[in-house]
Scaffold this motif. Structure first.
Motif, PDB file in Angstrom:
ATOM      1  N   SER A   1       0.830  -1.215   0.000  1.00  0.00           N
ATOM      2  CA  SER A   1       0.000   0.000   0.000  1.00  0.00           C
ATOM      3  C   SER A   1       0.859   1.258   0.000  1.00  0.00           C
ATOM      4  O   SER A   1       0.527   2.250  -0.666  1.00  0.00           O
ATOM      5  N   ALA A   2       1.972   1.220   0.718  1.00  0.00           N
ATOM      6  CA  ALA A   2       2.858   2.389   0.762  1.00  0.00           C
ATOM      7  C   ALA A   2       3.488   2.643  -0.601  1.00  0.00           C
ATOM      8  O   ALA A   2       3.578   3.800  -1.047  1.00  0.00           O
ATOM      9  N   ILE A   3       3.930   1.591  -1.276  1.00  0.00           N
ATOM     10  CA  ILE A   3       4.525   1.752  -2.602  1.00  0.00           C
ATOM     11  C   ILE A   3       3.489   2.268  -3.597  1.00  0.00           C
ATOM     12  O   ILE A   3       3.779   3.137  -4.440  1.00  0.00           O
ATOM     13  N   GLU A   4       2.268   1.762  -3.515  1.00  0.00           N
ATOM     14  CA  GLU A   4       1.204   2.247  -4.394  1.00  0.00           C
ATOM     15  C   GLU A   4       0.931   3.729  -4.152  1.00  0.00           C
ATOM     16  O   GLU A   4       0.694   4.483  -5.101  1.00  0.00           O
ATOM     17  N   ALA A   5       0.975   4.139  -2.886  1.00  0.00           N
ATOM     18  CA  ALA A   5       0.773   5.554  -2.575  1.00  0.00           C
ATOM     19  C   ALA A   5       1.875   6.400  -3.186  1.00  0.00           C
ATOM     20  O   ALA A   5       1.624   7.499  -3.697  1.00  0.00           O
ATOM     21  N   LEU A   6       3.104   5.905  -3.165  1.00  0.00           N
ATOM     22  CA  LEU A   6       4.220   6.626  -3.761  1.00  0.00           C
ATOM     23  C   LEU A   6       4.090   6.700  -5.282  1.00  0.00           C
ATOM     24  O   LEU A   6       4.511   7.682  -5.901  1.00  0.00           O
ATOM     25  N   LYS A   7       3.507   5.672  -5.878  1.00  0.00           N
ATOM     26  CA  LYS A   7       3.341   5.645  -7.336  1.00  0.00           C
ATOM     27  C   LYS A   7       2.234   6.577  -7.813  1.00  0.00           C
ATOM     28  O   LYS A   7       2.275   7.059  -8.957  1.00  0.00           O
ATOM     29  N   THR A   8       1.248   6.841  -6.969  1.00  0.00           N
ATOM     30  CA  THR A   8       0.089   7.612  -7.418  1.00  0.00           C
ATOM     31  C   THR A   8       0.077   9.051  -6.902  1.00  0.00           C
ATOM     32  O   THR A   8      -0.651   9.879  -7.439  1.00  0.00           O
ATOM     33  N   THR A   9       0.872   9.364  -5.884  1.00  0.00           N
ATOM     34  CA  THR A   9       0.833  10.710  -5.335  1.00  0.00           C
ATOM     35  C   THR A   9       1.408  11.745  -6.306  1.00  0.00           C
ATOM     36  O   THR A   9       2.259  11.427  -7.141  1.00  0.00           O
ATOM     37  N   LYS A  10       0.927  12.956  -6.175  1.00  0.00           N
ATOM     38  CA  LYS A  10       1.469  14.076  -6.944  1.00  0.00           C
ATOM     39  C   LYS A  10       2.452  14.901  -6.107  1.00  0.00           C
ATOM     40  O   LYS A  10       3.014  15.884  -6.587  1.00  0.00           O
ATOM     41  N   LEU A  11       2.667  14.496  -4.857  1.00  0.00           N
ATOM     42  CA  LEU A  11       3.601  15.205  -3.991  1.00  0.00           C
ATOM     43  C   LEU A  11       5.040  14.859  -4.363  1.00  0.00           C
ATOM     44  O   LEU A  11       5.314  13.747  -4.842  1.00  0.00           O
ATOM     45  N   PRO A  12       5.987  15.758  -4.161  1.00  0.00           N
ATOM     46  CA  PRO A  12       7.395  15.423  -4.387  1.00  0.00           C
ATOM     47  C   PRO A  12       7.858  14.362  -3.392  1.00  0.00           C
ATOM     48  O   PRO A  12       7.411  14.331  -2.237  1.00  0.00           O
ATOM     49  N   ILE A  13       8.744  13.485  -3.859  1.00  0.00           N
ATOM     50  CA  ILE A  13       9.244  12.377  -3.053  1.00  0.00           C
ATOM     51  C   ILE A  13      10.756  12.462  -2.953  1.00  0.00           C
ATOM     52  O   ILE A  13      11.448  12.683  -3.953  1.00  0.00           O
ATOM     53  N   VAL A  14      11.270  12.265  -1.740  1.00  0.00           N
ATOM     54  CA  VAL A  14      12.703  12.151  -1.500  1.00  0.00           C
ATOM     55  C   VAL A  14      12.995  10.710  -1.104  1.00  0.00           C
ATOM     56  O   VAL A  14      12.487  10.224  -0.094  1.00  0.00           O
ATOM     57  N   SER A  15      13.782   9.998  -1.909  1.00  0.00           N
ATOM     58  CA  SER A  15      14.128   8.608  -1.598  1.00  0.00           C
ATOM     59  C   SER A  15      15.496   8.543  -0.931  1.00  0.00           C
ATOM     60  O   SER A  15      16.429   9.247  -1.321  1.00  0.00           O
TER      61      SER A  15
END
Length: 275
Positions: A142-156
């Protein structure tokens, strides 16, 4: 010379060397603290607290997740408003200690990825690090799916979660906006297409840099992170095969080969290259 990209086994070996009494002499807690601090500092370089105050941190059960907890603590001190999604919490002293530190700073822990997304400005992906392999399982699907669909910037942190550490984004995962590589970029980072690539974790000595031929850039001033130029077209790799790009053994390598830790890297990581 361009910075070298690490294979999974080389990255693991360098970690072992960093914590070896005959190598770096670091404790595990020290490395986690320096890594998490460098992630927090890198965030301040590109995501101003006034524009991106609310940060949601996805922390996994391993070392990458610990880096995320440390980053949360520092970001709170820097004036941000972090919150943490941390569903799998190992019963270890270091995990409990970092959670206690976050709690003391009134950093909230959210129950689901979705519960933290609706009022956030930025996401920190600290779920899986360079030791990850296999299939993603719940609750992190679920967390990975949220990262794939969000429009927010992501820092990995170190490598985008669920990417192959060496082959990159082979499973068509998400592309983060920022990648903070630790120690040195991993081979999978060649697939990173975002605008901000930083190197964090200022714990590699000049001697270790020469030994592994990492070609690390200079860190500016007192910073714990440094922005990397776009060199995806010409990276060289620290490989486990007999590649000619691997640096020749130094005098220090030969001198310490009898030590148990050094023998581990020589026999299991670079034996073919140094034979």
């Amino acid at each position: 010379m361009p910075i070298k990209y690490l294979s999974q086994r080389a990255a693991q070996a360098i970690d072992v060397e960093l914590m070896s009494p005959t190598g770096g002499g670091f404790s595990f807690d020290q490395l986690v603290e320096l890594a998490g601090f460098s992630v927090a500092q890198a965030i301040t370089k590109e995501f101003n607290c006034d524009k991106y105050p609310r940060i949601l941190i996805f922390s996994g059960p391993g070392n990458n997740g610990l880096d995320g907890l440390v980053a949360a603590r520092h970001l709170s001190h820097f004036g941000y408003q972090p919150k943490v999604y941390y569903p799998k919490r190992p019963d270890k002293a270091v995990n409990k200690g970092l959670m206690k530190q976050c709690t003391e700073l009134e950093i909230p822990f959210v129950d689901t990825p979705e519960s933290g997304l609706h009022n956030s400005d930025l996401i920190v992906d600290a779920i899986f690090g360079f030791s990850f392999s296999g299939d993603v399982r719940q609750p992190f699907v679920s967390a990975i799916e949220a990262l794939k669909t969000t429009k927010l910037p992501i820092v990995s942190v170190d490598i985008p979660s669920a990417w192959d550490v060496e082959k990159g984004n082979v499973n068509e995962g998400f592309q983060p906006t920022m990648l903070v590589s630790l120690t040195a970029p991993k081979e999978g980072a060649k697939d990173f297409q975002g605008p901000y690539h930083y190197l964090g974790g200022r714990f590699i000595s000049k001697q270790m840099d020469r030994k592994w031929g990492l070609n690390l850039p200079e860190f500016p001033g007192t910073d714990q992170c440094v922005k990397l130029e776009n060199n995806r077209s010409t990276p060289t790799s620290t490989s486990t095969s007999g590649s000619s790009s691997t640096a020749a053994p130094t005098t220090d390598t030969k001198k310490n080969v009898g030590d148990k830790m050094d023998r581990h890297f020589m026999e299991n990581v670079v034996s073919n290259s140094f034979a």
